[in-house]
Design an enzyme around this catalytic site. Structure first.
Site, PDB file in Angstrom:
ATOM      1  CG  ASP A 487      16.205 -97.016  22.055  1.00 23.70           C
ATOM      2  OD1 ASP A 487      15.929 -96.624  23.209  1.00 23.70           O
ATOM      3  OD2 ASP A 487      17.254 -96.702  21.472  1.00 23.70           O
ATOM      4  CG  ASP A 557      21.752 -94.423  25.685  1.00 21.16           C
ATOM      5  OD1 ASP A 557      21.597 -95.630  25.420  1.00 21.16           O
ATOM      6  OD2 ASP A 557      20.959 -93.540  25.283  1.00 21.16           O
TER       7      ASP A 557
END
Length: 765
Positions: A487, A557
């Site tokens: 990430d 997301d």
């Protein structure tokens, strides 16, 4: 003269002054004029070779033109289509190169200095790039140019693939002079097209709504996309675009596509001049960029990839998809099917212990899930997002048996084990920051901005990369970890390289990305079977550069199925389904609050890598059975989904209320004997018209039996010819449409009309 490797070849004419690159699908023709300048003659559908294409060089006297040859009022670079244009020597358009010299001048005059033709494709040092497995899969043409006063040499490297309508270009600059120069602009791709009759298509958006398709006609001036966010190509503009003729559709018409194999600051633009010539350029963003090039040193630009097709937007996408799957993604997971995964993040966030994780994994194993991923919160003092980043050691309170103990339990269920990292960031509340505050990117004497309570580590500093590599290597060596989710949750601010002098500060963003690439490369060398899934607050770094290291990237997301339809549809313009991380998540959705049926959530997520982001314990008995069935169906068909040809049929960006706000896509096996069609309805309307889907990519000579999954249809179990399904169309009217208005608004699926979906599974018979 002809040099041929496989089906890709380079014809050389005019004593080495004209070059025709072709593979039978596309032709790219360039020439060297009498002044040693490299000119663009033609790029498009393949043409037969001939001895002389010089007639394509057009010149005429034009008022106000500047002319570099004394007494010659016709020759002006402003009116020539060039391969490596420069500013200030009669061309006033955007240049491919700008280079500051010790005397302050930026005038250059790069002239032809030779060429080379070779089979295969060389690597780019320190950078991701496309590759070939065998030398006959491509031909590479390198042309050398030199600027005599500075002694700087430029090599333009073109590669043409043998079996795809794809070319690449990159540039190497070498300082063979005796004084340093500063590179201020270097466009990996510069292509002058002879007219401006194109539609510019870009992918734009923001966090949680990445890669919407936006189109506009070319117009005089500059149309540009780019990123100045430092650590990522960004959610805002994807580093890829298309130029299509106005009459182009998904299946027909001329389309040129370009993508940048790079993950940092970039720019891509089309400049239309007063004479309707379109200059297409793509490269590292020049704002804030300089590279100090000392004598004897070199600089390598990232690679640009470009495609030409007469088969519409889908034809362009197929070329990019095949390129990514065969010539960009590397390692064993290029060809192996990716495991179906479950990630604990939306099920637990930071509130978990070992018992909770094992409960999720145990239930997931019963569903047929193959990989359990432990997300944020397993390390250091990480109980929320204010602490712990930079301390990549297991938290013994959460994991009393350590990562190895947890991994063994997961492996004992027959599942792989995966782990979340955010290697590029640091919290001030961490042991790493307390030991090395100087490793945080910041400008001395200035306030440092944070994002998500975190700061960016200085990946321009080899010591920082070494330390993060040491920590990650230790973790990955401590347990059987087969996957990591990498990430990156914030962009760079207050950029300053504390390890280098003022003359190198313009290098910081590029050096940062090189550090990110280096860490990926070192980890993959140490753990070659590791799956890396890229992530940057979702899809903030979804680009060709990252796919060289990470075969799949978390697409967004936003896990809401309705939003994901648009996101995945736009992403498919350049990136294959096998690269799109896509999960079924809990409802109400945590990003939108929307409730969508399990059927539709699965039918969207299946057109990607497929996985789950929920706690199976909260599923009803009926949902549990459906999830197990969905997982089994996906496993049975994932080779088709990931390796087949993907077609966009009905766009969510062009919704028509008369057609029930539909969206549709399909994937067809390479042998054209199998296909899966996804048919999605956003908002239902009463008294709707009958609908058909015009399928693509089937074999017109074959007959196909249709099985409908997840809904009712009048054509379930029937057979049709491929020609019928593509030309007459496949009936897609809801089988319950005639009675739904009287039945109280619930169809035969038992779901609300809004956000319904079905899969049509086609098998040749």
């Amino acid at each position: 003269m002809q040099s041929s490797y496989g089906e890709a070849r380079v014809f050389v004419h005019d004593d080495g002054r004209q070059f025709h690159l072709t593979n039978g699908q596309v032709s790219y023709i360039i020439a060297v004029n009498g002044e040693g300048k490299l000119l663009q003659l033609y790029y498009g559908a393949a043409v037969r070779d001939q001895d002389d294409f010089g007639y394509l060089i057009e010149m005429q006297r034009r008022s106000t033109a500047s002319c570099p040859i004394e007494g010659n009022l016709v020759y002006s670079l402003e009116h020539l289509r060039q391969e490596f244009p420069e500013y200030g020597t009669s061309d006033y358009r955007m240049p491919a190169i700008s280079m500051a010299q010790p005397n302050g001048s930026r005038i250059t005059d790069f002239r032809f200095d030779g060429y080379r033709i070779g089979k295969g494709k060389p690597k780019l040092e320190g950078l991701p790039a496309t590759y070939v497995d065998r030398e006959n899969e491509a031909v590479t043409f390198s042309i050398d140019l030199g600027d005599e006063p500075t002694g700087v040499k430029a090599t333009l490297m073109y590669t043409m693939f043998a079996d795809l309508p794809v070319m690449t270009r990159s540039i190497t600059l070498r300082n063979e002079g005796d004084q340093a120069v500063d590179i201020e602009r270097l466009m990996s791709l510069s292509l002058d097209l002879p007219d401006d009759d194109y539609v510019f298509t870009q992918l734009t958006g923001s966090w949680a709504r990445e890669r919407s398709i936006v189109t506009s006609r070319l117009h005089p001036g500059i149309q540009q996309i780019g990123s100045l966010r430092g650590s990522a190509s960004s959610h805002i503009h994807n580093p890829a675009f298309a130029l299509a003729r106005p009459d182009a559709t998904e299946s027909h018409g001329e389309v040129i596509g370009a993508a940048f194999v790079y993950s940092g600051n970039f720019e891509a633009h089309v400049e239309v001049d007063p004479f309707a010539v379109s200059r297409v350029q793509m490269g590292i963003a020049d704002f804030g960029f300089t590279w100090h090039l000392e004598p004897g040193s070199s600089f390598q630009s990232p690679e640009a990839v470009f495609v030409y097709t007469c088969e519409g937007y889908n034809g362009m996408s197929h070329a990019f998809h095949d390129l990514v799957r065969r010539h960009l993604v590397r390692g064993p997971w290029r060809d192996k099917e990716r495991p179906v995964l479950i990630n604990n993040w939306e099920a637990t966030y930071f509130d978990f212990d070992e018992k909770a994780l094992l409960s999720i994994a145990g239930q997931a194993q019963k569903l047929g899930v193959e990989l359990f991923v432990l997300d944020d919160g397993w390390f250091g003092n990480r109980h929320n997002d204010t602490a712990g980043l930079g301390d990549w050691t297991p938290n013994p309170e959460r994991l009393p048996h350590g990562l190895n103990g947890l991994a063994e339990r997961i492996n004992g269920l027959g599942m792989m084990f995966g782990l979340w990292f955010e290697p590029e960031m640091v919290n001030k509340d961490s042991e790493l920051y307390r030991a090395h505050p100087e490793w945080m990117l910041h400008t001395p004497g200035r306030r440092a901005s944070h994002g998500r309570n975190e700061y960016v580590l200085d990946f321009t500093n080899p010591d920082v990369v070494d330390e993060i590599y040491r920590q990650m290597h230790t973790v990955l060596s401590s347990a059987n970890i087969g996957y990591i989710k990498w990430d990156m949750n914030r962009y760079i601010t207050e950029a300053f390289d504390a390890t280098r002098g003022a003359e190198h500060q313009g290098e910081i963003f590029h050096r940062y990305i090189l550090g990110v690439y280096q860490l990926h490369e070192r980890l993959l060398e140490a753990f070659p079977d590791l799956i890396i899934e890229g992530c940057a607050s979702g899809g903030g770094r979804f680009d060709m550069g990252m796919l060289y290291y990470a075969p799949q990237i978390w697409t967004s997301d936003d896990t809401d199925a309705v939003e994901r339809m648009s996101i995945q549809y736009g992403t498919s313009m350049f990136y294959p389904l096998s690269s799109m991380g896509s999960h079924v998540s809990i409802v109400p959705n945590h990003q939108t609050g929307r409730e969508v049926s399990m059927n539709t959530r699965a039918n969207v997520a299946m057109f990607g890598t497929f996985g789950y982001e929920l706690d199976p314990a909260v599923l009803s008995e009926e949902e549990f059975k459906q999830v197990a069935d969905d997982v089994a169906f996906f496993k049975q068909n994932r080779e088709l989904i990931h390796q087949g040809d993907f077609y966009r049929l009905v766009s969510p960006f062009e919704r028509d209320s008369r057609r029930n706000d539909c969206m549709a896509w399909m994937v067809v096996s390479k042998d054209r004997r199998q296909a899966i069609v996804g048919d999605y309805r956003m908002l239902e309307h009463p008294m709707s018209p009958f609908t058909r889907l015009y399928l693509q990519g089937l074999d017109p000579a074959l007959r196909y039996r249709i099985a409908v999954r997840g809904g009712a249809s009048t054509i379930n179990g029937l057979t049709f010819g491929g020609d019928e399904l593509m030309r007459i169309g496949m009936i897609s009217t809801d089988a319950s449409a005639s009675s739904s208005a009287e039945a109280g608004g619930v169809n035969s699926l038992g779901d609300p009309h809004d956000f319904d979906s079905r899969l049509f599974v086609l098998s040749a018979c």
